[in-house]
Motif scaffolding. Sequence first.
Motif, short mmCIF file in Angstrom:
data_model
loop_
_atom_site.label_atom_id
_atom_site.label_comp_id
_atom_site.label_asym_id
_atom_site.label_seq_id
_atom_site.Cartn_x
_atom_site.Cartn_y
_atom_site.Cartn_z
N LEU A 21 0.85 -1.20 0.00
CA LEU A 21 0.00 0.00 0.00
C LEU A 21 0.89 1.25 0.00
CD1 LEU A 21 -2.90 -0.68 2.57
CD2 LEU A 21 -3.05 -0.60 0.07
N ARG A 22 0.52 2.22 -0.81
CA ARG A 22 1.22 3.49 -0.84
C ARG A 22 0.27 4.61 -0.38
NH1 ARG A 22 6.10 3.14 -3.11
NH2 ARG A 22 6.52 1.47 -4.62
N ALA A 23 0.78 5.51 0.46
CA ALA A 23 -0.02 6.64 0.93
C ALA A 23 -0.19 7.65 -0.19
CB ALA A 23 0.64 7.30 2.14
N THR A 24 -1.39 8.19 -0.30
CA THR A 24 -1.65 9.24 -1.29
C THR A 24 -1.10 10.57 -0.84
OG1 THR A 24 -3.68 8.07 -1.89
CG2 THR A 24 -3.49 10.35 -2.64
N PHE A 25 -1.10 10.82 0.49
CA PHE A 25 -0.58 12.06 1.06
C PHE A 25 -0.04 11.75 2.46
CE2 PHE A 25 -5.30 12.03 1.13
CZ PHE A 25 -5.48 11.68 2.47
N SER A 26 0.68 12.71 3.04
CA SER A 26 1.20 12.53 4.39
C SER A 26 0.06 12.55 5.40
CB SER A 26 2.21 13.64 4.73
OG SER A 26 3.31 13.59 3.86
N GLY A 27 0.17 11.73 6.44
CA GLY A 27 -0.88 11.72 7.45
C GLY A 27 -0.69 10.60 8.44
N GLN A 28 -1.75 10.29 9.17
CA GLN A 28 -1.73 9.25 10.19
C GLN A 28 -2.30 7.95 9.64
OE1 GLN A 28 -4.44 9.82 13.43
NE2 GLN A 28 -3.43 8.32 14.75
N PRO A 29 -1.54 6.85 9.66
CA PRO A 29 -2.09 5.57 9.20
C PRO A 29 -3.04 4.97 10.25
CG PRO A 29 0.17 5.29 9.94
CD PRO A 29 -0.12 6.76 10.01
N VAL A 30 -4.19 4.51 9.82
CA VAL A 30 -5.20 3.93 10.71
C VAL A 30 -5.63 2.58 10.14
CG1 VAL A 30 -7.47 4.24 11.77
CG2 VAL A 30 -6.00 6.23 11.37
N ARG A 31 -5.45 1.51 10.93
CA ARG A 31 -5.84 0.18 10.48
C ARG A 31 -7.35 0.09 10.26
NH1 ARG A 31 -2.77 -4.36 11.74
NH2 ARG A 31 -4.57 -5.48 10.87
N CYS A 32 -7.75 -0.64 9.24
CA CYS A 32 -9.17 -0.89 8.98
C CYS A 32 -9.28 -2.28 8.35
CB CYS A 32 -9.75 0.18 8.06
SG CYS A 32 -9.03 0.19 6.42
N ASN A 33 -10.49 -2.71 8.07
CA ASN A 33 -10.66 -4.01 7.42
C ASN A 33 -9.96 -4.04 6.07
OD1 ASN A 33 -12.22 -4.98 9.54
ND2 ASN A 33 -14.14 -4.23 8.64
N ASN A 34 -9.12 -5.03 5.90
CA ASN A 34 -8.44 -5.23 4.61
C ASN A 34 -7.63 -4.01 4.15
OD1 ASN A 34 -9.59 -7.73 4.64
ND2 ASN A 34 -11.13 -7.28 3.07
N GLY A 35 -6.96 -3.35 5.09
CA GLY A 35 -6.11 -2.27 4.64
C GLY A 35 -5.80 -1.24 5.70
N VAL A 36 -5.32 -0.10 5.24
CA VAL A 36 -4.96 1.02 6.11
C VAL A 36 -5.44 2.30 5.45
CG1 VAL A 36 -3.06 2.32 7.15
CG2 VAL A 36 -2.91 -0.17 6.98
N ASN A 37 -6.19 3.11 6.22
CA ASN A 37 -6.54 4.45 5.75
C ASN A 37 -5.48 5.44 6.24
OD1 ASN A 37 -9.03 3.80 4.46
ND2 ASN A 37 -10.02 3.70 6.47
N VAL A 38 -5.33 6.54 5.51
CA VAL A 38 -4.42 7.61 5.94
C VAL A 38 -5.25 8.87 6.19
CG1 VAL A 38 -2.44 9.04 5.34
CG2 VAL A 38 -2.49 6.65 4.65
N GLU A 39 -5.18 9.37 7.42
CA GLU A 39 -5.94 10.57 7.78
C GLU A 39 -4.99 11.76 7.89
OE1 GLU A 39 -8.11 9.90 11.34
OE2 GLU A 39 -9.40 8.34 10.48
N GLN A 40 -5.45 12.90 7.38
CA GLN A 40 -4.63 14.11 7.45
C GLN A 40 -4.82 14.84 8.77
OE1 GLN A 40 -5.90 15.77 3.49
NE2 GLN A 40 -3.70 15.98 3.19
#
Length: 316
Positions: A21-40
Amino acid sequence: DEPFSANLGGAHVAADDSNLLRATFSGQPVRCNNGVNVEQVLRFRNINMATGNVSFDGTVNIDDEVLPGMKVHATGDIVVGGVVDGAELSAGGDIRVAGGIIAKAHVRARGAVSARFVENSQIIAGTTIAINDTALQSDLQADNQIIVGVKSPQRGRLSGGSARATMLIRTPVLGSKTGGVTQLLIGINPVLDARYQQLLKDIDKLRDDESKLEKVVKHLSTHGDKTGLLERAKSSWQQALQAWVKHLPEKEALERELALSAGARVEIGIAVEGAVDLCFGKKLVRLRREYATGSFSNDGEHVVFTDTQGRATAAG
């Protein structure tokens, strides 16, 4: 094995690796089902020794307090739901504090800073400082304006310490009968003024260099160029002339910005009490008597106080 979700926020599957997985922008990685979201937006309940100091590329949201000795840096905004107690905050955007800023805290923002109250602390803002209640024994610096008593027009007070703004300082009550001297500096932007003074020095030096090279060119043209320096002298002269001329538009732009401070004023909603040193640019007046509702301004020759009836008298 299950693939990564196709609907992740702020992240996507790498084109060359289905397991990356590659982040679209800088932020905080947050685990979720089947992946990681990135929050700004990076969220904390408190900032203390357990969390450590924070440096984040984005916005930091703190539900409660920032405790003594802690540091928070964000390229975006910083939002604090409680008190900033002896801590250090710096933001590339705005800083909003629902509680107070106290105990020698240092708060700096490129944008605006707002808080319920401030006491014995330093605030530096790129645009506006807005204090809902009181500002006591603090150092306030804003490139545009400082407004105290935003939500307390009957009991807001700016007392002790210093306040510096380019265009406007507004407070219901200024000074204190029992406190020390309150210092106000209005009508000057220290950053712009420093840039302007340095630019004047640079222009003077370039103009001096250009003048000297012009004399060399004229001398060689008149008395002969035995050493073959004329062409080089002409080239250096033209370069110096172009460099000097290139600075003139910036000088004019800075002069226009600095001229805006001519309309600077200090607005008093209720009264001036105690000792206040009021400085408009380089004009200093020491206020040692009470004033009622009105405003202070610079008429070009004197600092004047204008009451609610429009009567203007020399201040001091």
